[in-house]
Motif scaffolding. Structure first.
Motif, PDB file in Angstrom:
ATOM      1  N   ASP A 100       0.825  -1.213   0.000  1.00 41.25           N
ATOM      2  CA  ASP A 100       0.000   0.000   0.000  1.00 41.25           C
ATOM      3  C   ASP A 100       0.858   1.261   0.000  1.00 41.25           C
ATOM      4  O   ASP A 100       0.473   2.290  -0.565  1.00 41.25           O
ATOM      5  CB  ASP A 100      -0.925   0.009   1.220  1.00 41.25           C
ATOM      6  N   ARG A 101       2.015   1.192   0.627  1.00 42.66           N
ATOM      7  CA  ARG A 101       2.846   2.391   0.790  1.00 42.66           C
ATOM      8  C   ARG A 101       3.621   2.746  -0.477  1.00 42.66           C
ATOM      9  O   ARG A 101       3.682   3.914  -0.863  1.00 42.66           O
ATOM     10  CB  ARG A 101       3.815   2.188   1.955  1.00 42.66           C
ATOM     11  N   ILE A 102       4.215   1.745  -1.134  1.00 40.59           N
ATOM     12  CA  ILE A 102       5.081   2.075  -2.271  1.00 40.59           C
ATOM     13  C   ILE A 102       4.592   1.506  -3.602  1.00 40.59           C
ATOM     14  O   ILE A 102       5.175   1.802  -4.645  1.00 40.59           O
ATOM     15  CB  ILE A 102       6.534   1.628  -2.023  1.00 40.59           C
ATOM     16  N   GLY A 103       3.528   0.705  -3.586  1.00 45.22           N
ATOM     17  CA  GLY A 103       2.960   0.205  -4.834  1.00 45.22           C
ATOM     18  C   GLY A 103       3.357  -1.238  -5.113  1.00 45.22           C
ATOM     19  O   GLY A 103       4.459  -1.687  -4.776  1.00 45.22           O
ATOM     20  N   LEU A 104       2.443  -1.948  -5.754  1.00 44.07           N
ATOM     21  CA  LEU A 104       2.618  -3.376  -5.999  1.00 44.07           C
ATOM     22  C   LEU A 104       3.800  -3.671  -6.915  1.00 44.07           C
ATOM     23  O   LEU A 104       4.630  -4.538  -6.630  1.00 44.07           O
ATOM     24  CB  LEU A 104       1.327  -3.958  -6.588  1.00 44.07           C
ATOM     25  N   HIS A 105       3.903  -2.952  -8.042  1.00 47.15           N
ATOM     26  CA  HIS A 105       4.968  -3.268  -8.993  1.00 47.15           C
ATOM     27  C   HIS A 105       6.345  -2.976  -8.408  1.00 47.15           C
ATOM     28  O   HIS A 105       7.275  -3.778  -8.574  1.00 47.15           O
ATOM     29  CB  HIS A 105       4.771  -2.487 -10.291  1.00 47.15           C
ATOM     30  N   ARG A 106       6.485  -1.873  -7.701  1.00 51.44           N
ATOM     31  CA  ARG A 106       7.775  -1.574  -7.078  1.00 51.44           C
ATOM     32  C   ARG A 106       8.136  -2.625  -6.042  1.00 51.44           C
ATOM     33  O   ARG A 106       9.300  -3.024  -5.925  1.00 51.44           O
ATOM     34  CB  ARG A 106       7.748  -0.183  -6.441  1.00 51.44           C
ATOM     35  N   CYS A 107       7.151  -3.072  -5.291  1.00 47.37           N
ATOM     36  CA  CYS A 107       7.403  -4.149  -4.328  1.00 47.37           C
ATOM     37  C   CYS A 107       7.839  -5.422  -5.043  1.00 47.37           C
ATOM     38  O   CYS A 107       8.733  -6.145  -4.570  1.00 47.37           O
ATOM     39  CB  CYS A 107       6.148  -4.421  -3.502  1.00 47.37           C
ATOM     40  N   ASN A 108       7.213  -5.713  -6.175  1.00 45.46           N
ATOM     41  CA  ASN A 108       7.540  -6.905  -6.951  1.00 45.46           C
ATOM     42  C   ASN A 108       9.004  -6.873  -7.400  1.00 45.46           C
ATOM     43  O   ASN A 108       9.761  -7.826  -7.188  1.00 45.46           O
ATOM     44  CB  ASN A 108       6.612  -6.993  -8.156  1.00 45.46           C
ATOM     45  N   ILE A 109       9.422  -5.749  -8.000  1.00 45.55           N
ATOM     46  CA  ILE A 109      10.789  -5.634  -8.500  1.00 45.55           C
ATOM     47  C   ILE A 109      11.790  -5.624  -7.352  1.00 45.55           C
ATOM     48  O   ILE A 109      12.827  -6.297  -7.397  1.00 45.55           O
ATOM     49  CB  ILE A 109      10.935  -4.363  -9.366  1.00 45.55           C
ATOM     50  N   THR A 110      11.490  -4.865  -6.296  1.00 40.77           N
ATOM     51  CA  THR A 110      12.381  -4.825  -5.134  1.00 40.77           C
ATOM     52  C   THR A 110      12.507  -6.203  -4.498  1.00 40.77           C
ATOM     53  O   THR A 110      13.595  -6.626  -4.099  1.00 40.77           O
ATOM     54  CB  THR A 110      11.859  -3.813  -4.097  1.00 40.77           C
ATOM     55  N   GLY A 111      11.373  -6.910  -4.404  1.00 41.55           N
ATOM     56  CA  GLY A 111      11.401  -8.255  -3.841  1.00 41.55           C
ATOM     57  C   GLY A 111      12.245  -9.201  -4.661  1.00 41.55           C
ATOM     58  O   GLY A 111      12.965 -10.061  -4.120  1.00 41.55           O
ATOM     59  N   MET A 112      12.190  -9.089  -5.983  1.00 44.61           N
ATOM     60  CA  MET A 112      13.014  -9.940  -6.846  1.00 44.61           C
ATOM     61  C   MET A 112      14.492  -9.658  -6.626  1.00 44.61           C
ATOM     62  O   MET A 112      15.304 -10.588  -6.531  1.00 44.61           O
ATOM     63  CB  MET A 112      12.623  -9.734  -8.311  1.00 44.61           C
ATOM     64  N   ARG A 113      14.845  -8.372  -6.532  1.00 45.12           N
ATOM     65  CA  ARG A 113      16.250  -8.027  -6.259  1.00 45.12           C
ATOM     66  C   ARG A 113      16.688  -8.611  -4.913  1.00 45.12           C
ATOM     67  O   ARG A 113      17.779  -9.180  -4.782  1.00 45.12           O
ATOM     68  CB  ARG A 113      16.432  -6.509  -6.246  1.00 45.12           C
ATOM     69  N   ARG A 114      15.866  -8.447  -3.889  1.00 45.65           N
ATOM     70  CA  ARG A 114      16.211  -8.947  -2.553  1.00 45.65           C
ATOM     71  C   ARG A 114      16.374 -10.460  -2.542  1.00 45.65           C
ATOM     72  O   ARG A 114      17.281 -11.003  -1.900  1.00 45.65           O
ATOM     73  CB  ARG A 114      15.145  -8.522  -1.549  1.00 45.65           C
ATOM     74  N   ALA A 115      15.476 -11.146  -3.255  1.00 44.68           N
ATOM     75  CA  ALA A 115      15.553 -12.605  -3.303  1.00 44.68           C
ATOM     76  C   ALA A 115      16.841 -13.061  -3.980  1.00 44.68           C
ATOM     77  O   ALA A 115      17.500 -14.004  -3.526  1.00 44.68           O
ATOM     78  CB  ALA A 115      14.335 -13.174  -4.028  1.00 44.68           C
ATOM     79  N   LEU A 116      17.224 -12.391  -5.056  1.00 42.78           N
ATOM     80  CA  LEU A 116      18.443 -12.763  -5.782  1.00 42.78           C
ATOM     81  C   LEU A 116      19.688 -12.452  -4.967  1.00 42.78           C
ATOM     82  O   LEU A 116      20.628 -13.250  -4.912  1.00 42.78           O
ATOM     83  CB  LEU A 116      18.483 -12.052  -7.130  1.00 42.78           C
TER      84      LEU A 116
END
Length: 233
Positions: A100-116
């Motif tokens: 809700d705070r930063i947006g779904l797509h940004r969370c998606n991309i940030t999460g992918m970076r963090r996972a990698l």
């Protein structure tokens, strides 16, 4: 390390491991796959999984497929095999309030970076499901329907899906009136009816139109303080 150019594109009938084999022939090993679960849900976290499978026969997992095409029981079986065999794997959980705070797509991309970044082994190449992941230090390719095309992405999709399903089952214990154990926070007829009857709980994504509409209209049954406390209207 000098790498040979990728001189051919795998045939459509090369199977789930064809793209990774082609990258391996070009000198890109290991290859990591990354995928998410929960993007379309209106409640609960987003979960991103990443996985590197072993090269050769040990990396071939019988029945590996896109997590959405598997039964829950089969997903659990494959999950156990993946985490036992994988060279490295991670699961990153992004809570509702970040979406809700930063947006779904940004969370998606940030999460992918963090996972990698969280992988214990640094990949030489990354395959992602559908979305390009900018800012990586290694070459990457966004593969349409990657969880049906590349084994490492399919493995990542199962890690993400099983992790999220378990979390949603735990949330069902806290908020049983919504039926999270059944629909896992996705928009179904039953979930829509429960949301209309009880209003949103602290795990509903307020940035989603259907949740915002119910919240703005008000509910006549259970009304939740989104800081975490519940009260009867």
């Amino acid at each position: 390390m000098m790498r040979r150019p990728l001189r051919f594109t795998p045939r459509r009938d090369a199977g789930l491991y064809g793209l990774e084999r082609a990258l391996g022939h070009a000198g890109f090993t290991p290859v990591a796959g990354v995928d998410e679960a929960g993007r379309g849900a209106c409640a609960g976290p987003l979960v991103v999984g990443a996985a590197i499978l072993p090269a050769g026969r040990r990396g071939v997992i019988d029945g590996l497929a896109d997590s959405k095409l598997l039964t829950p029981g089969r997903r659990e079986e494959l999950y156990a095999e993946i985490v036992e065999r994988a060279v490295a794997w991670t699961a990153v959980v992004i809570p509702r309030h970040d979406i809700d705070r930063i947006g779904l797509h940004r969370c998606n991309i940030t999460g992918m970076r963090r996972a990698l970044v969280g992988l214990a082994v640094r990949p030489a190449y990354v395959l992602s499901d559908g979305f390009r992941v900018p800012g990586l230090e290694v070459p990457a390719l966004a593969v349409p329907k990657g969880d049906q095309v590349a084994a490492c992405v399919a493995a990542a999709s199962i890690i993400a899906k099983v992790t999220r399903d378990r979390l949603m089952t735990e949330l069902h214990e806290r908020y049983p009136q919504y039926g999270f154990a059944d629909h896992k926070g996705y928009i179904t007829r039953e979930h829509t009816a429960a949301l209309a009857a009880h209003g949103p709980c602290p795990e509903h994504r307020l940035s989603f139109v259907n949740v915002a509409r119910v919240r703005n209209n008000g509910a006549q049954a259970d009304v939740f303080d989104l800081a975490g406390e519940g009260a009867r209207a």
